[in-house]
Design an enzyme around this catalytic site. Sequence first.
Site, mmCIF file in Angstrom:
data_model
loop_
_atom_site.group_PDB
_atom_site.id
_atom_site.type_symbol
_atom_site.label_atom_id
_atom_site.label_comp_id
_atom_site.label_asym_id
_atom_site.label_seq_id
_atom_site.Cartn_x
_atom_site.Cartn_y
_atom_site.Cartn_z
ATOM 1 N N LEU A 267 -11.535 11.447 -8.259
ATOM 2 C CA LEU A 267 -12.260 12.675 -8.587
ATOM 3 C C LEU A 267 -12.917 13.217 -7.321
ATOM 4 O O LEU A 267 -13.981 13.807 -7.372
ATOM 5 C CB LEU A 267 -13.317 12.398 -9.667
ATOM 6 C CG LEU A 267 -12.798 12.154 -11.086
ATOM 7 C CD1 LEU A 267 -13.960 11.887 -12.044
ATOM 8 C CD2 LEU A 267 -11.975 13.341 -11.598
ATOM 9 N N CYS B 160 3.992 9.894 -0.344
ATOM 10 C CA CYS B 160 4.359 9.496 -1.716
ATOM 11 C C CYS B 160 4.200 10.611 -2.762
ATOM 12 O O CYS B 160 5.179 10.987 -3.415
ATOM 13 C CB CYS B 160 3.542 8.276 -2.138
ATOM 14 S SG CYS B 160 4.025 6.784 -1.250
HETATM 15 N N1 NAD Z 1 3.846 4.049 1.966
HETATM 16 C C1 NAD Z 1 3.197 3.830 0.837
HETATM 17 O O1 NAD Z 1 1.979 3.939 0.746
HETATM 18 C C2 NAD Z 1 3.970 3.427 -0.392
HETATM 19 C C3 NAD Z 1 3.272 2.922 -1.501
HETATM 20 C C4 NAD Z 1 3.998 2.549 -2.628
HETATM 21 C C5 NAD Z 1 5.365 2.707 -2.655
HETATM 22 N N2 NAD Z 1 6.012 3.219 -1.566
HETATM 23 C C6 NAD Z 1 7.464 3.336 -1.619
HETATM 24 O O2 NAD Z 1 8.028 2.263 -0.860
HETATM 25 C C7 NAD Z 1 9.213 2.687 -0.211
HETATM 26 C C8 NAD Z 1 9.092 2.455 1.280
HETATM 27 O O3 NAD Z 1 8.062 3.279 1.761
HETATM 28 P P1 NAD Z 1 7.494 3.108 3.238
HETATM 29 O O4 NAD Z 1 6.332 4.021 3.334
HETATM 30 O O5 NAD Z 1 7.323 1.670 3.537
HETATM 31 O O6 NAD Z 1 8.714 3.683 4.083
HETATM 32 P P2 NAD Z 1 8.960 3.594 5.652
HETATM 33 O O7 NAD Z 1 9.756 4.784 5.992
HETATM 34 O O8 NAD Z 1 7.678 3.346 6.364
HETATM 35 O O9 NAD Z 1 9.850 2.286 5.835
HETATM 36 C C9 NAD Z 1 11.154 2.191 5.404
HETATM 37 C C10 NAD Z 1 11.890 1.310 6.394
HETATM 38 O O10 NAD Z 1 13.199 1.047 5.877
HETATM 39 C C11 NAD Z 1 14.082 0.982 6.970
HETATM 40 N N3 NAD Z 1 15.458 1.116 6.480
HETATM 41 C C12 NAD Z 1 16.084 2.223 6.023
HETATM 42 N N4 NAD Z 1 17.336 1.918 5.653
HETATM 43 C C13 NAD Z 1 17.506 0.596 5.881
HETATM 44 C C14 NAD Z 1 18.576 -0.303 5.690
HETATM 45 N N5 NAD Z 1 19.734 0.084 5.181
HETATM 46 N N6 NAD Z 1 18.409 -1.595 6.046
HETATM 47 C C15 NAD Z 1 17.246 -2.026 6.576
HETATM 48 N N7 NAD Z 1 16.189 -1.222 6.766
HETATM 49 C C16 NAD Z 1 16.317 0.075 6.431
HETATM 50 C C17 NAD Z 1 13.633 2.104 7.882
HETATM 51 O O11 NAD Z 1 14.126 1.934 9.199
HETATM 52 C C18 NAD Z 1 12.113 1.974 7.768
HETATM 53 O O12 NAD Z 1 11.577 1.155 8.790
HETATM 54 C C19 NAD Z 1 9.419 4.142 -0.608
HETATM 55 O O13 NAD Z 1 10.239 4.186 -1.733
HETATM 56 C C20 NAD Z 1 8.022 4.583 -0.973
HETATM 57 O O14 NAD Z 1 8.022 5.653 -1.894
HETATM 58 C C21 NAD Z 1 5.354 3.574 -0.436
#
Ligand code: NAD
Length: 472
Positions: A274, A284
Amino acid sequence: MKISCIGAGYVGCVTGTAFAALGYRTTIIDINSQRIDALINGRSPIYEPGLDILIKKTIGNTLYADYSYNYVSNSDVIFIAVGTPSTNGGNVDLSYVEIAAKNIGENLNPFGFTVIVNKSTVPVGTADLVTTIIEETSGLKNGKQFAVVSNPEFLREGYALEDVFLPDRIVVGSNSEKASQIMKKLYSKIVTREGFNTFSDVITLNRKCHPSLPRYYETDVKSSEMIKYASNAFLAVKISYINEVARLSDALGANALDVARGMGMDSRIGEKFLEVSSGWSGSCFPKDTSEFLLTSQQENCELSIVASAIKSNKEMHDYCISKAVRSLGTLNNRTIGILGLTFKPNTDDARNTQASYIIEMLLKNGATVKVHDPQGAEMFKSLNGHLDIEYCSDPLDVFTEAEAVMLLTHWSEYLYIHWEDAFKRMHNPYFLDTRNYLKDIGLSDIGFYYEGIGVPSHKQSVTTSAASLIKI
Ligand SMILES: NC(=O)c1ccc[n+]([C@@H]2O[C@H](COP(=O)([O-])OP(=O)(O)OC[C@H]3O[C@@H](n4cnc5c(N)ncnc54)[C@H](O)[C@@H]3O)[C@@H](O)[C@H]2O)c1
């Protein structure tokens, strides 16, 4: 139990390191060699409080990092934590998940039982998709040599370790009894907090009261996949709502902070989410609300409340700009300083932040823009090369010859700016605090024309119609 974690990002690094700290041999795998090199050298590839310390403690002991998928064959549990960005059309881009699934399938152990965990935020049906890809690439049978479960992540950047070690809930969606048992065992240390003393020093325990033990919630795969989107969309709606209340408070002369406090005392409403701001943004909420809404429309079951929240959120960004316009008369040839480029403090994550939209609008309306962020400037610059702005390494420099300064992110270091110096540097001392963060430090006493959002100020209040003053 041995773990692999595919993806060394904000979720993968924190998840992998946390399980390594709990004593599980964990390998983080990423195709980004810079991120893996950082881990191998005992450094966090992302800015997240406490993570560096925990990586240093665990790397080479229980934590490993690799560029290849070789270790997958040796794992009992494989987390998929790769990115799921938006496509241009607004739906989720699952290509990273698909490639990860293919690589997992090519390396899966044919003689054991491996649980593949979708931790990335993915739409309903993705576990089925991953299952099909793995069956096709491995030739192995779902339910026999492997199973795919959904285990969405709810961590908040800036508090990620606290959220992973001390979550409110752990959600696991599984259609396989064997996989469910393995997941339960994996999370038992977090559910019971067994052995937590060894790393409690890196958990930023700043919750108001010590949190109770997490709930371990098991459901079917599709419901689990839906829980993540439904939760994020709900939080976005809640923020949009209080921001609309703040706009109305501005118009009527009420104090939105008091209104929010009074609302939050009702346990049915709750005090969290809030907080008034320039709107939600980041890596996200925008992509998740967009995907959720589009899916609902494709199913002829539109989530009209989510649609309204998205519209309202953009109006909130515009409203902040219109406040500056109302004060300055025009943005043309005005110099505007921006404090904060990340969607929240304590992260370097500058993906999809309100700052990029607001700055773009300021530039379109003829302003010159200077910006500062303690951690996020580098990522912001790499993602927003089209924005012709000046990056300042000292926050004081955004005040120099500025006609207005807008605080977008409430980094705690901004509390300690030398405000008398900042005031003297400005051409016109208009300060818009979109987080109402500095309201108690006496900026008006120094001479600033200080405005918050939804809190009474000594000048004429701004109504929503002021949005018509800017070029959109
Ligand atoms: N960042 C947040 O706060 C958060 C919170 C909850 C959920 N999520 C979800 O989690 C997921 C990841 O988010 P993030 O923020 O960590 O993303 P990010 O972009 O920081 O990290 C993703 C990583 O995956 C790697 N990657 C991509 N393809 C790949 C492959 N084929 N093999 C190996 N590595 C590979 C990329 O190089 C990158 O380092 C997303 O779906 C996001 O929506 C994120």
